[in-house]
Design a protein around this motif. Structure first.
Motif, PDB file in Angstrom:
ATOM      1  N   ALA A  68      10.888   8.573  -3.417  1.00  0.00           N
ATOM      2  CA  ALA A  68      11.248   7.315  -2.759  1.00  0.00           C
ATOM      3  C   ALA A  68      10.613   7.190  -1.369  1.00  0.00           C
ATOM      4  O   ALA A  68      10.300   6.078  -0.940  1.00  0.00           O
ATOM      5  CB  ALA A  68      12.764   7.191  -2.667  1.00  0.00           C
ATOM      6  N   ASP A  69      10.409   8.303  -0.680  1.00  0.00           N
ATOM      7  CA  ASP A  69       9.755   8.245   0.630  1.00  0.00           C
ATOM      8  C   ASP A  69       8.338   7.698   0.508  1.00  0.00           C
ATOM      9  O   ASP A  69       7.888   6.896   1.335  1.00  0.00           O
ATOM     10  CB  ASP A  69       9.720   9.630   1.278  1.00  0.00           C
ATOM     11  CG  ASP A  69      11.101  10.170   1.583  1.00  0.00           C
ATOM     12  OD1 ASP A  69      12.015   9.344   1.780  1.00  0.00           O
ATOM     13  OD2 ASP A  69      11.269  11.406   1.615  1.00  0.00           O
ATOM     14  N   ALA A  70       7.640   8.136  -0.522  1.00  0.00           N
ATOM     15  CA  ALA A  70       6.290   7.640  -0.766  1.00  0.00           C
ATOM     16  C   ALA A  70       6.333   6.153  -1.106  1.00  0.00           C
ATOM     17  O   ALA A  70       5.474   5.379  -0.663  1.00  0.00           O
ATOM     18  CB  ALA A  70       5.639   8.420  -1.899  1.00  0.00           C
ATOM     19  N   ALA A  71       7.327   5.732  -1.862  1.00  0.00           N
ATOM     20  CA  ALA A  71       7.463   4.322  -2.234  1.00  0.00           C
ATOM     21  C   ALA A  71       7.699   3.457  -1.006  1.00  0.00           C
ATOM     22  O   ALA A  71       7.171   2.345  -0.906  1.00  0.00           O
ATOM     23  CB  ALA A  71       8.598   4.148  -3.232  1.00  0.00           C
ATOM     24  N   VAL A  72       8.469   3.961  -0.049  1.00  0.00           N
ATOM     25  CA  VAL A  72       8.726   3.217   1.184  1.00  0.00           C
ATOM     26  C   VAL A  72       7.422   3.037   1.965  1.00  0.00           C
ATOM     27  O   VAL A  72       7.134   1.942   2.471  1.00  0.00           O
ATOM     28  CB  VAL A  72       9.792   3.930   2.043  1.00  0.00           C
ATOM     29  CG1 VAL A  72       9.867   3.351   3.439  1.00  0.00           C
ATOM     30  CG2 VAL A  72      11.146   3.856   1.354  1.00  0.00           C
ATOM     31  N   LYS A  73       6.618   4.080   2.042  1.00  0.00           N
ATOM     32  CA  LYS A  73       5.345   3.975   2.761  1.00  0.00           C
ATOM     33  C   LYS A  73       4.407   2.976   2.084  1.00  0.00           C
ATOM     34  O   LYS A  73       3.731   2.194   2.753  1.00  0.00           O
ATOM     35  CB  LYS A  73       4.675   5.343   2.874  1.00  0.00           C
ATOM     36  CG  LYS A  73       5.318   6.234   3.926  1.00  0.00           C
ATOM     37  CD  LYS A  73       4.556   7.509   4.120  1.00  0.00           C
ATOM     38  CE  LYS A  73       3.553   7.344   5.225  1.00  0.00           C
ATOM     39  NZ  LYS A  73       2.953   8.620   5.654  1.00  0.00           N
ATOM     40  N   VAL A  74       4.378   2.985   0.754  1.00  0.00           N
ATOM     41  CA  VAL A  74       3.527   2.042   0.021  1.00  0.00           C
ATOM     42  C   VAL A  74       4.026   0.613   0.249  1.00  0.00           C
ATOM     43  O   VAL A  74       3.231  -0.304   0.457  1.00  0.00           O
ATOM     44  CB  VAL A  74       3.488   2.385  -1.484  1.00  0.00           C
ATOM     45  CG1 VAL A  74       2.803   1.293  -2.278  1.00  0.00           C
ATOM     46  CG2 VAL A  74       2.787   3.710  -1.714  1.00  0.00           C
ATOM     47  N   GLY A  75       5.336   0.420   0.230  1.00  0.00           N
ATOM     48  CA  GLY A  75       5.908  -0.906   0.456  1.00  0.00           C
ATOM     49  C   GLY A  75       5.576  -1.448   1.834  1.00  0.00           C
ATOM     50  O   GLY A  75       5.231  -2.629   1.988  1.00  0.00           O
ATOM     51  N   LYS A  76       5.663  -0.602   2.847  1.00  0.00           N
ATOM     52  CA  LYS A  76       5.334  -1.039   4.208  1.00  0.00           C
ATOM     53  C   LYS A  76       3.847  -1.374   4.334  1.00  0.00           C
ATOM     54  O   LYS A  76       3.471  -2.356   4.975  1.00  0.00           O
ATOM     55  CB  LYS A  76       5.716   0.036   5.217  1.00  0.00           C
ATOM     56  CG  LYS A  76       7.212   0.154   5.416  1.00  0.00           C
ATOM     57  CD  LYS A  76       7.561   1.222   6.420  1.00  0.00           C
ATOM     58  CE  LYS A  76       9.073   1.330   6.575  1.00  0.00           C
ATOM     59  NZ  LYS A  76       9.449   2.417   7.482  1.00  0.00           N
ATOM     60  N   MET A  77       3.003  -0.556   3.705  1.00  0.00           N
ATOM     61  CA  MET A  77       1.563  -0.776   3.786  1.00  0.00           C
ATOM     62  C   MET A  77       1.156  -2.055   3.064  1.00  0.00           C
ATOM     63  O   MET A  77       0.342  -2.830   3.572  1.00  0.00           O
ATOM     64  CB  MET A  77       0.808   0.416   3.191  1.00  0.00           C
ATOM     65  CG  MET A  77      -0.692   0.277   3.260  1.00  0.00           C
ATOM     66  SD  MET A  77      -1.354   0.178   4.932  1.00  0.00           S
ATOM     67  CE  MET A  77      -1.144   1.853   5.470  1.00  0.00           C
TER      68      MET A  77
END
Length: 117
Positions: A68-77
């Motif tokens: 989920a941490d990776a998903a948050v970074k992708v969402g912000k980007m």
């Protein structure tokens, strides 16, 4: 194989509804190791912005690309790139996946980044 066919059937019905809305579409692909997000034009002919856990600027500081941490970074980007392209309102295409876990984390981060679903 039945699981994949069922997911693609759900995705097809969602995409046909999104096509009638006439807004850009944020599409998500979830694999075992990575997460990909792309924003397409309303007719689906051109990619306007994309982000994934394969990119080195997102991968920095992550243990792996499948949480989920990776998903948050992708969402912000993806939200940043969409804003740069002048996109504020989109339709969220979850590609037949359940709105849960990594998909939900990506969507929430994109909303925090300023995208309106």
């Amino acid at each position: 194989m039945q699981k994949k066919i069922a997911r693609l059937r759900r995705a097809k019905s969602t995409r046909s509804h999104i096509r009638t809305l006439g807004v850009p579409r944020l599409s998500v692909l979830r694999t075992g190791q990575h997460l990909y997000a792309q924003i397409f034009t309303a007719d689906g002919s051109k990619v306007l912005a994309s982000a994934s856990t394969v990119q080195s600027d997102i991968r920095d500081g992550l243990k792996n690309g499948k949480n989920a941490d990776a998903a948050v970074k992708v969402g912000k980007m993806i939200a940043e790139k969409a804003k740069a392209a002048g996109i504020e309102k989109i339709a969220f295409d979850r590609s037949g996946y359940r709105y849960h876990g990594r998909i939900k984390a990506l969507a929430d981060a994109a909303r925090e980044g300023g995208l309106k679903f």
